[in-house]
Design an enzyme around this catalytic site. Structure first.
Site, PDB file in Angstrom:
ATOM      1  N   HIS A  83      -1.591   8.075  37.366  1.00 16.89           N
ATOM      2  CA  HIS A  83      -0.743   7.059  36.739  1.00 16.89           C
ATOM      3  C   HIS A  83      -0.987   5.656  37.251  1.00 16.89           C
ATOM      4  O   HIS A  83      -0.379   4.704  36.756  1.00 16.89           O
ATOM      5  CB  HIS A  83       0.742   7.449  36.869  1.00 16.89           C
ATOM      6  CG  HIS A  83       1.156   8.472  35.866  1.00 16.89           C
ATOM      7  ND1 HIS A  83       0.889   9.816  36.016  1.00 16.89           N
ATOM      8  CD2 HIS A  83       1.780   8.350  34.659  1.00 16.89           C
ATOM      9  CE1 HIS A  83       1.354  10.472  34.969  1.00 16.89           C
ATOM     10  NE2 HIS A  83       1.897   9.618  34.133  1.00 16.89           N
ATOM     11  N   LYS A  98       0.602  16.681  21.128  1.00 17.74           N
ATOM     12  CA  LYS A  98      -0.799  17.104  21.023  1.00 17.74           C
ATOM     13  C   LYS A  98      -1.112  18.130  22.122  1.00 17.74           C
ATOM     14  O   LYS A  98      -1.715  19.175  21.862  1.00 17.74           O
ATOM     15  CB  LYS A  98      -1.692  15.874  21.153  1.00 17.74           C
ATOM     16  CG  LYS A  98      -3.142  16.138  20.832  1.00 17.74           C
ATOM     17  CD  LYS A  98      -3.927  14.835  20.962  1.00 17.74           C
ATOM     18  CE  LYS A  98      -5.411  15.093  20.819  1.00 17.74           C
ATOM     19  NZ  LYS A  98      -6.179  13.846  21.009  1.00 17.74           N
ATOM     20  N   ASP A  99      -0.704  17.831  23.358  1.00 18.35           N
ATOM     21  CA  ASP A  99      -0.889  18.776  24.466  1.00 18.35           C
ATOM     22  C   ASP A  99      -0.162  20.086  24.187  1.00 18.35           C
ATOM     23  O   ASP A  99      -0.669  21.169  24.491  1.00 18.35           O
ATOM     24  CB  ASP A  99      -0.341  18.194  25.786  1.00 18.35           C
ATOM     25  CG  ASP A  99      -1.338  17.252  26.451  1.00 18.35           C
ATOM     26  OD1 ASP A  99      -2.390  16.983  25.836  1.00 18.35           O
ATOM     27  OD2 ASP A  99      -1.064  16.790  27.570  1.00 18.35           O
ATOM     28  N   GLU A 131     -14.655  38.051  41.799  1.00 13.26           N
ATOM     29  CA  GLU A 131     -14.183  37.758  40.452  1.00 13.26           C
ATOM     30  C   GLU A 131     -15.166  36.814  39.757  1.00 13.26           C
ATOM     31  O   GLU A 131     -15.889  36.066  40.403  1.00 13.26           O
ATOM     32  CB  GLU A 131     -12.810  37.075  40.538  1.00 13.26           C
ATOM     33  CG  GLU A 131     -11.700  38.001  40.985  1.00 13.26           C
ATOM     34  CD  GLU A 131     -11.220  38.884  39.862  1.00 13.26           C
ATOM     35  OE1 GLU A 131     -11.883  39.891  39.592  1.00 13.26           O
ATOM     36  OE2 GLU A 131     -10.196  38.579  39.253  1.00 13.26           O
ATOM     37  N   SER A 178      -5.340   7.294  32.155  1.00  7.87           N
ATOM     38  CA  SER A 178      -6.394   8.226  31.764  1.00  7.87           C
ATOM     39  C   SER A 178      -7.677   7.495  31.406  1.00  7.87           C
ATOM     40  O   SER A 178      -7.645   6.409  30.816  1.00  7.87           O
ATOM     41  CB  SER A 178      -5.953   9.039  30.547  1.00  7.87           C
ATOM     42  OG  SER A 178      -4.921   9.917  30.894  1.00  7.87           O
TER      43      SER A 178
END
Lengths: 417, 280
Positions: free
Chosen positions: A215, A243-244, A287, A219
């Site tokens: 922040h 959207k997320d 894994e 972004s």
């Protein structure tokens, strides 16, 4: 985020509260946080990762209410969860599959950062915090896989903890400390359970810092061009949240597919056999998300060398912001780097296959070449390409690049009614 | 989807044949694929088959193998063999279970109850080994999840297994039906008291003598008790024993999928409406 909040509570109670603890204005700032309007769906993985973390925490806390961390009971307590606890099978399959989903999301998130140059100034700290989170995730996942106390749990723990004995002078002491004795046994299981419960909360803290660091500069975006004006951004809510949210639901479809229809596909069959210290499985493999690093470990014929290479494969990510000599962030405008980026992705996939197969015959050679290429990507290709490459012209701003996507006379968006 | 799975399997098998020599070296034979009723996203267990499988387990396997994770009550559980309650009680009552201590501090035997775990044939691993020429018969609770019947070349394995699974139930069937005379070159150094079985994971020599014989059990539903039929039935029973909540899981899965898909469409429409006025 920089500067003072524009939020002014109207309610006197809210005013009084916010003055002493400005959590209301902070939440408000998060909601209106200006976010580039040209983000693609790869940018939704940050939100997806937060969701994964919460899913793992919630299911894990409930599982811990029914699990017994003791070598004689761990295996059957997991089966007790699967058979006798109400929806225990669901909790356990979500948690086990969730680990894999978490790593799928984090790999996409990291590769997105690499492709669009999100690690470059002014976001180096943000990137470093991300690498720290990856390390914490790997430790947590590794210890979590030990808890069901199946054959692969036990032998995986044995192989990986034994690696620490390669450390000069203090190696054996470190291994004894990890084991809580002189072999992988009950004290090992106990401390792994304790740490597996602790680490996710450390991750929560690191994620909070990661988001805080996000922040400050805001972004990055597909053009890599910094935000120039309010024209370039939309408020975080509702534009990005919705959207997320959509992307998260689509991700959950994949998640649910594995949980309900292929719950054991991502694990190892042999882990349904209880740990037996006297019976070594034919192939000990970690894994799937550890396979590339496992391949790097085995590519070096020397134990200490292998351990250093494996650790180096992650540590080198910390230095990525300074290894990259290009001032252009996004690979969209870097024709040469873009091709090397995809070669790197292919290389990691190859390493994954190498890690899954026994180190015999030509697998060894392939593993060594792929390992060499992995490091060459960071140490040679990235610094050199940045110097040689002739980047394409950058758009003047995000808005301009958006307009360039839509040919003239063909309005992309309907005018407001 | 079945056709696609068949196609992928065929593709894998043909590549496996091409890669034959590399694969054949000391490897276990691939189990024969069986179309079990519980496969696929909508597959359910065949109650009658599970009941027959339990009969085979009870009359043959349980003489040497334990199944510690099952309780007698599970035989009546929804999504399992679904034996009637009276029958579950009768099955449980057939065994003597040690209980106690009583008021005098003595352990005592009593008939089994549905809440008891399946009684193991041996009281500990050493006794099991001593009674079986040193070999330990594995617990069968999770055998169909712990063993793999299908082995494919590395470059197709991850993709095919998404469709076929690991072939655990097929593995059990293959071992039970896979006893043959050893090839000549192997026959000379046959270990004493062991049988030849090319499907056995730790094979090819197996300590278990061929357990099933034609008409070894008498099915009450009139099904012919061939070796192949009994092997299929007991494999299905053990598949249920390993994954007793499978039907509940698939039922819920379908509902969750439908819910998520509708929610995804709604979210997408909201997103479209919201972003319509933004050039992006």
């Amino acid at each position: 985020m920089s500067g003072h909040s524009t939020y002014e509570p109207k309610n006197p109670l809210a005013k009084w509260f916010d003055k002493q603890l400005p959590i209301l204005s902070m939440s408000y700032d998060f909601m209106v946080f200006p976010t580039p309007k040209n983000l693609n769906y790869l940018w939704t993985f940050g939100g997806i990762l937060s969701m994964c973390l919460v899913i793992q925490l919630v299911t894990g806390i409930v599982l811990a209410m029914h699990y017994t961390p003791h070598v004689d009971m761990a295996f059957s307590s997991v089966e007790h969860i699967m058979r006798d606890v109400n929806y225990g099978w669901l909790l356990r399959y979500i948690h086990a599959t969730g680990g894999s989903m978490f790593f799928i999301a984090v790999f996409v998130h990291i590769l997105r950062g690499m492709y669009y140059g999100s690690y470059k100034a002014p976001r180096e700290i943000l990137w470093i915090l991300g690498v720290i989170i990856l390390l914490l995730m790997m430790m947590t996942a590794f210890m979590g896989y030990v808890l069901p106390w199946g054959q692969m749990s036990f032998w995986g723990a044995k192989v990986i903890t034994s690696l620490f004995s390669a450390i000069p002078f203090v190696g054996d002491w470190v291994v004894t400390l990890l084991w809580g004795g002189f072999s992988v046994d009950n004290p090992t299981l106990n401390r792994f359970f304790s740490l597996h419960y602790l680490m996710p909360f450390v991750i929560v803290g690191a994620v909070a810092l990661h988001i805080w660091a996000l922040h400050i500069p805001g972004s990055n975006n597909p053009t890599g061009v910094s935000v120039k004006s309010g024209q370039d951004t939309v408020p975080f809510h509702p534009y990005i949240t919705m959207k997320d949210g959509f992307a998260a639901i689509v991700f959950l479809v994949l998640f649910a597919f594995f949980v309900f229809y292929k719950p054991n596909y991502l694990g190892h069959s042999i882990n349904y056999e209880i740990a037996d210290p006297l019976k070594t499985p034919e192939h000990i493999v970690p894994e799937w998300y550890f396979l590339p690093f496992y391949a790097i470990l085995r590519a070096i014929p020397d134990k200490l060398g292998g351990v250093l290479a494996m650790a180096g494969a992650i540590v080198i990510l910390f230095f990525l912001p300074w290894l990259d000599t290009s001032r252009v962030r996004s690979a969209k405008y870097r024709p040469i780097f873009r091709q090397f980026f995809w070669l790197f992705v292919i290389d990691v996939v190859i390493l994954g296959f190498v890690g899954a197969n026994p180190p015999e015959g030509w697998w060894i050679t392939v593993g060594q070449f792929a390992t060499a290429y992995y490091f060459a990507h960071f140490l040679l290709i990235i610094p050199l390409v940045g110097l040689i490459e002739n980047p394409k012209p950058l758009p003047a701003s995000i808005s301009e690049s958006v307009l360039a996507n839509h040919p003239k006379g063909e309005p992309a968006a309907q005018p407001a009614e | 989807m079945k056709t696609l799975a068949k196609f992928l399997t065929a593709a894998a098998l043909s590549t496996a044949l091409l890669a034959g020599p590399a694969l054949a070296a000391g490897k276990v034979k691939n189990a024969k694929d069986i179309a079990f009723s519980f496969e696929g996203p909508f597959g359910t267990f065949d109650r009658a088959q599970l009941q027959r499988g339990f009969q085979v387990y009870q009359e043959v396997c349980s003489a040497c193998h334990s199944t510690d994770l099952l309780s007698y009550r599970n035989l009546g559980d929804h999504g399992g063999p679904e034996f009637p309650e009276a029958q579950v009680k009768a099955v449980a009552a057939e065994v003597e279970v040690q209980d106690g201590p009583n008021g005098d501090g003595e352990m005592f035997d009593r008939p089994g109850r549905p809440s008891d775990k399946f009684k193991a044939p041996f009281s500990n691993d050493n006794e099991a080994r001593a009674s079986n020429d040193g070999a330990l018969p594995p617990d069968l609770s999770l055998i169909t999840k712990a063993r793999e019947g299908f082995h494919y070349p590395w470059y197709v394995s991850p993709f095919i297994k998404m469709w076929t699974g690991n072939g655990g139930p097929e593995y059990v069937h293959a071992v039970l039906t896979g006893y043959t005379d050893p090839p000549e070159k192997e026959a000379d150094h046959a270990p004493e008291g062991k049988s030849y079985n090319a499907y056995f994971a730790a094979g090819p020599w197996i300590s278990m003598a061929p357990p099933l014989t034609e008409d070894g059990v008498e099915y009450s539903d009139g099904t012919k008790a061939s070796v192949d039929q009994m092997a299929k039935d007991v494999s299905a029973f053990l598949a249920w024993a390993g994954e007793p909540k499978m039907e509940e899981r698939k039922t819920m899965g379908l509902r969750v999928m439908i819910y998520l898909l509708i929610l995804a469409i709604l979210m997408y429409l909201i997103k479209l409406k919201l972003w319509r006025d933004v050039e992006h």
